[in-house]
Motif scaffolding. Sequence first.
Motif, PDB file in Angstrom:
ATOM      1  N   MET A 438       0.825  -1.203   0.000  1.00  0.00           N
ATOM      2  CA  MET A 438       0.000   0.000   0.000  1.00  0.00           C
ATOM      3  C   MET A 438       0.866   1.262   0.000  1.00  0.00           C
ATOM      4  SD  MET A 438      -2.704   1.236   2.945  1.00  0.00           S
ATOM      5  CE  MET A 438      -1.424   2.024   3.925  1.00  0.00           C
ATOM      6  N   GLU A 439       0.379   2.279  -0.684  1.00  0.00           N
ATOM      7  CA  GLU A 439       0.997   3.602  -0.652  1.00  0.00           C
ATOM      8  C   GLU A 439       0.459   4.330   0.574  1.00  0.00           C
ATOM      9  OE1 GLU A 439      -0.165   6.789  -3.596  1.00  0.00           O
ATOM     10  OE2 GLU A 439       1.749   6.119  -4.471  1.00  0.00           O
ATOM     11  N   GLY A 686       4.365 -16.868  10.361  1.00  0.00           N
ATOM     12  CA  GLY A 686       5.536 -16.049  10.111  1.00  0.00           C
ATOM     13  C   GLY A 686       5.125 -14.763   9.414  1.00  0.00           C
ATOM     14  N   TRP A 687       5.609 -13.612   9.924  1.00  0.00           N
ATOM     15  CA  TRP A 687       5.222 -12.311   9.390  1.00  0.00           C
ATOM     16  C   TRP A 687       6.446 -11.473   9.050  1.00  0.00           C
ATOM     17  CZ3 TRP A 687       0.102 -10.091   9.409  1.00  0.00           C
ATOM     18  CH2 TRP A 687      -0.889 -10.880  10.011  1.00  0.00           C
ATOM     19  N   PHE A 688       6.275 -10.569   8.102  1.00  0.00           N
ATOM     20  CA  PHE A 688       7.213  -9.470   7.939  1.00  0.00           C
ATOM     21  C   PHE A 688       6.455  -8.254   7.436  1.00  0.00           C
ATOM     22  CE2 PHE A 688      10.319  -6.798   5.680  1.00  0.00           C
ATOM     23  CZ  PHE A 688      11.164  -6.533   6.746  1.00  0.00           C
ATOM     24  N   MET A 689       6.660  -7.140   8.133  1.00  0.00           N
ATOM     25  CA  MET A 689       6.102  -5.859   7.725  1.00  0.00           C
ATOM     26  C   MET A 689       7.278  -4.971   7.338  1.00  0.00           C
ATOM     27  SD  MET A 689       2.890  -6.472   8.322  1.00  0.00           S
ATOM     28  CE  MET A 689       2.265  -4.830   7.943  1.00  0.00           C
ATOM     29  N   GLY A 690       7.313  -4.530   6.069  1.00  0.00           N
ATOM     30  CA  GLY A 690       8.436  -3.739   5.583  1.00  0.00           C
ATOM     31  C   GLY A 690       7.980  -2.402   5.026  1.00  0.00           C
ATOM     32  N   MET A 691       8.780  -1.359   5.289  1.00  0.00           N
ATOM     33  CA  MET A 691       8.381  -0.004   4.882  1.00  0.00           C
ATOM     34  C   MET A 691       9.551   0.758   4.270  1.00  0.00           C
ATOM     35  SD  MET A 691       6.278   0.983   8.351  1.00  0.00           S
ATOM     36  CE  MET A 691       7.458   0.115   9.385  1.00  0.00           C
ATOM     37  N   VAL A 692       9.257   1.471   3.180  1.00  0.00           N
ATOM     38  CA  VAL A 692      10.112   2.524   2.652  1.00  0.00           C
ATOM     39  C   VAL A 692       9.221   3.765   2.578  1.00  0.00           C
ATOM     40  CG1 VAL A 692      11.620   0.930   1.389  1.00  0.00           C
ATOM     41  CG2 VAL A 692       9.590   1.869   0.252  1.00  0.00           C
ATOM     42  N   PRO A 693       9.780   4.945   2.298  1.00  0.00           N
ATOM     43  CA  PRO A 693       8.974   6.171   2.436  1.00  0.00           C
ATOM     44  C   PRO A 693       7.655   6.227   1.695  1.00  0.00           C
ATOM     45  CG  PRO A 693      11.284   6.739   2.333  1.00  0.00           C
ATOM     46  CD  PRO A 693      11.206   5.258   2.095  1.00  0.00           C
ATOM     47  N   ASN A 694       7.489   5.495   0.601  1.00  0.00           N
ATOM     48  CA  ASN A 694       6.198   5.575  -0.104  1.00  0.00           C
ATOM     49  C   ASN A 694       5.565   4.214  -0.367  1.00  0.00           C
ATOM     50  OD1 ASN A 694       7.929   4.659  -2.070  1.00  0.00           O
ATOM     51  ND2 ASN A 694       7.362   6.180  -3.617  1.00  0.00           N
ATOM     52  N   LEU A 695       5.957   3.210   0.421  1.00  0.00           N
ATOM     53  CA  LEU A 695       5.344   1.890   0.232  1.00  0.00           C
ATOM     54  C   LEU A 695       5.437   1.077   1.518  1.00  0.00           C
ATOM     55  CD1 LEU A 695       3.996   0.356  -2.167  1.00  0.00           C
ATOM     56  CD2 LEU A 695       6.152  -0.867  -2.435  1.00  0.00           C
ATOM     57  N   VAL A 696       4.278   0.549   1.939  1.00  0.00           N
ATOM     58  CA  VAL A 696       4.210  -0.341   3.100  1.00  0.00           C
ATOM     59  C   VAL A 696       3.706  -1.691   2.612  1.00  0.00           C
ATOM     60  CG1 VAL A 696       3.135  -0.769   5.342  1.00  0.00           C
ATOM     61  CG2 VAL A 696       3.736   1.558   4.665  1.00  0.00           C
TER      62      VAL A 696
END
Length: 780
Positions: A438-439, A686-696
């Motif tokens: 998601m943005e 098992g989970w992973f939540m990853g983020m960069v400035p314009n995408l989660v």
Amino acid sequence: MAGANKKKADQSFWKFIKWFWILFVTGIFAVAALFLLASWGAFGELPTFESLENPQTNLASQIISSDGELLGKFYLDDNRTDVSYEDLPQNLVDALIASEDVRFREHSGIDWYGTLRALFFLGKRGGASTISQQLARQLFVGVRSRNKFETIKQKAMEWVIATRLERSYTKEEIMKMYLNIYDFGNNADGIRSASRIYFGKEPKDLKIEESAMLVGMLQNSSYYNPLRREEITWKKRNLVLSQLAKYEFINDSEKDSLQAMEINLNYNPESHRDGIATYFRMYLQGFMNSWIKKNPKPALKGQRDKWNLYLDGLRIYTTIDSRMQQNAEDAVGEHMKRLQAEFFHQNTPDRNATAPFLDLDKSEINRIMERAMKNSPRWRGMKANGKSEKEIRESFTKKVDMTVFDWNSETREKDTIMTPMDSIRYYKTFLRTAMMSMEPQTGHVKAWVGGVDYKHFQYDGVYQGSHQPGSTFKPFVYAAAIDQLRLSPCDSLPDMLYCIEAGKHGNPEKWCPKNADGKYSGKMYTLKKALANSVNTVTAQLIDRVGPKSVVSIVKNLGFTREIPEVPSIALGTPDVNLYEMVGAYGAFVNQGVYVKPIMVTRIEDKNGTVLYEYVPETKDVLSKDVAYAMLNLMEGVTEGGSGTRLRHSYQKNATEYKEIITGYPYGFTNPIAGKTGTTQNQSDGWFMGMVPNLVTGVWVGGEDRAIHFSSLRYGQGASMALPIWGLYMKKNYTEKDLGISDGEFPKPENLSINVDCSKTGNDTNEEVDPGDDLDDLDF
């Protein structure tokens, strides 16, 4: 004698002339009468002027991606999407005229020359139906009857309707309508579907030989079917090419070279279970049905009073990016195939007698299988048909032919023979997954993968599935602590046995959580290092200080809709949540504390382009900019010195069979990444939540039942099961520069009031755990 013979001959001649004119005039009057009676409706009700102006055709609704690609369609029997005349290639128009109606531009619906020729030669030199008549039959008359009298009546009706169509529409509109309405078989309703299904392209891109094949199918698409009768279809195509040469649309040299070519199909079947974003499309189906119930259709005479998703040709504009969706599906397929191979390796009958279940006795397994049997479509279908329970149960023990999912097949399917009960156990051996991207600034969902294969696993893990989030829930506890206690990522707490007494915070009994390894180091951990290494004892201290009620209040404001108990154990991720909610909530960390509800549909239009719906963003201020940025700083520690560090590896150190199978991808990311891994009790999730400035992006992996899991943390942790999917997905995204995925720093608020530079406090010297091990396991 000769005079008598001459007189007799003259009488015969004049008699012939008389009868000729009598028959001729009678024929003219008969045809006129037939035409007149048909126009009066004597042979059946004729379409009204309104229906001629607005013929009712069934149009599939289109699902359109944010980058303008067609993701799929909703239709029942008619997979039809209209195209304009301007989007038809000239070679298709020429082929249609040369083959079906060479005087199309000259007549007014009826080709009298062709009609007389057909009557005189009894149809041996071609039929007489014009394109206008064929359109009239398709729209209003229907299938031609085998009864000769009925055929004559239908033909008369076609003539009348054809002339009326000619008065109502231009020649171009008639040709466009005819090509749009014709059923080319194999769900190819209309020229656009036919072009996409048979050749994988839009109509405007059709080559001459491709257009000739499709025009040849107009005579009988069931008979001239290139998938079943390639040679016959090839001959028919070449006949159309001969007609093109005969009427000088192409020259003989072009005809000869084109006729020598084989039919080169690029078959792309269109169905609800094929193509990309299948899980998203099924979610969208429910969204649209709900919207239709709430939004009545403007009442027009002779038309439906409710929108029909399958017939009204709606255009649904979505936030999904087709390129990112494809990257997501490819990443899921690449990693899950490897992970599943290792799961099969560990769960052979020799290694695990209860495979695929772990830590269950026979009675528990029987209960799981019994429940699965009673929830199966076979059980429900047979019960609805009045079968007894004994008959139903017996059917589950009889071997039958079936097609099942198989990672090792090119088509991901294989034909086999097994009992339905064995197929239930077979499907339980497969690990499931879900992924959503998601943005965060807009809430636009860019990719949605609900499982490994919709055809065989139709449960959507993004929206329908709910699972314990493990340590991916911890950031909400840390956010509450930083917000209410004004702590910073650099503040420290000890890793020691910590208990919350029974009765405190509504705790039903004394709670003393342990770390995943069951040890307490006694060291002081900054909050940043504690979250990076998933130190459970530190999280317990934080929720004791802020109270579970505060944490629940935050997550409710971040979009969680399920009931979450206000007890301390939620700190370690015990409540069930879905991936959709998790991604939306994490988006607020990137969006400076503002929650934006995930959105999938931006606009809905009718077939004429009238806007029926436009979304309005739903937002809520939940955290301050400073707290949100501090949380990002905390979670950057996960990928810098915690369980997500493997994202930074540019090559594999000390490669083992395990690393090659599970993490054999040199991600080599150097840009800022905030994230959190999560692993639940016994490695069930098992989970992973990853983020960069314009995408989660969030990823979940696990079994259909909690008893289906890896036996060790090494394989079953979030860093091994889920994180690799995120890594593969982002690598693919970064190779496509047009996507504009950020690789820069997270925006820092002006006058930041929370200290995030732990080097200045002297609290940045804690010993790191092995970043290859994720310490997110819940242990009570």
